[in-house]
Write a protein that holds these residues in place. Structure first.
Motif, short mmCIF file in Angstrom:
data_model
loop_
_atom_site.label_atom_id
_atom_site.label_comp_id
_atom_site.label_asym_id
_atom_site.label_seq_id
_atom_site.Cartn_x
_atom_site.Cartn_y
_atom_site.Cartn_z
N ALA A 50 64.51 55.03 -19.14
CA ALA A 50 65.22 54.97 -20.62
C ALA A 50 64.44 55.87 -21.60
O ALA A 50 65.11 56.60 -22.40
CB ALA A 50 65.08 53.50 -20.97
N LEU A 51 63.04 55.81 -21.58
CA LEU A 51 62.46 56.85 -22.46
C LEU A 51 62.84 58.13 -22.47
O LEU A 51 63.04 59.05 -23.26
CB LEU A 51 60.97 56.64 -22.57
CG LEU A 51 60.26 55.21 -23.05
CD1 LEU A 51 58.92 54.89 -22.77
CD2 LEU A 51 60.74 55.16 -24.71
N VAL A 52 62.60 58.71 -20.85
CA VAL A 52 63.11 59.97 -20.82
C VAL A 52 64.44 60.39 -21.34
O VAL A 52 64.82 61.60 -21.67
CB VAL A 52 62.85 60.35 -19.23
CG1 VAL A 52 63.44 61.57 -18.64
CG2 VAL A 52 61.44 60.02 -18.78
N ALA A 53 65.35 59.47 -21.19
CA ALA A 53 66.70 59.74 -21.54
C ALA A 53 66.96 59.61 -22.89
O ALA A 53 68.04 59.80 -23.42
CB ALA A 53 67.81 58.84 -20.83
N GLY A 54 65.85 59.25 -24.05
CA GLY A 54 65.93 59.11 -25.11
C GLY A 54 66.63 57.58 -25.51
O GLY A 54 67.13 57.51 -26.88
#
Length: 173
Positions: free
Chosen positions: A75-79
């Motif tokens: 989720a972090l990688v996807a913003g």
């Protein structure tokens, strides 16, 4: 006939895992293998959906916190910062959950502007980190987050040296 290459085998294995995963009946270990295969191939969206299945279908699994950490990382990688924050709710002290959970927790706090909690979590991650391949990234993030929080060099430098030694050992083989 055509000789199979290692890449052909990987593609075939991934296709089989995808087919089994789509049934909705795949056991936990198959779903996990499928999620990892998708991550390795760079399909974070599909991997995230599989981790969602793992979290929903295997809510009592001993690996639940690991699944939460992986899903929050994706989720972090996807913003998707809010989604990542929801996934790590309740992790007041990520230390017992291990280095990856502490690392993800650090980034969730950092992105939300809580540099003190981010620094505390990245310090935990750095102390527990064992994967030499990713130690340069951990060292970078440790320096970033602790400097923003004003953590003293006396606490940070020994960890940076420790992380550097792991990287050197890997380079020497």
């Amino acid at each position: 006939g055509k000789l199979w290459t290692e890449k052909d085998g990987q593609v075939a294995a991934r296709d089989i895992l995808r087919d089994v995963t789509r049934t909705g009946l795949a056991p936990e270990h198959i779903l996990l293998m499928s999620a990892i295969a998708e991550e390795v191939k760079g399909d974070a969206t599909t991997a995230g959906k599989i981790y969602d299945q793992l979290l929903e279908r295997f809510a009592d699994s001993d690996a639940r916190e690991t699944y939460r950490a992986r899903r929050a990382f994706l989720a972090l990688v996807a913003g998707e910062n809010d989604r990542a924050a929801r996934l790590v709710e309740g992790w007041e002290d990520p230390a017992p959950l291990g280095a990856p959970a502490a690392y993800v927790s650090a980034w969730v706090h950092f992105r939300r502007g809580d540099v003190d909690r981010a620094a505390a979590a990245i310090l935990i991650a750095a102390k527990k980190w064992t994967d030499t391949r990713s130690q340069p990234a951990i060292a970078r993030d440790l320096a970033l987050m602790t400097s923003r929080a004003g953590v003293g060099l006396a606490e940070v430098v020994p960890l940076l040296i420790q992380l550097g030694k792991g990287t050197e050992a890997q380079a020497l083989g």
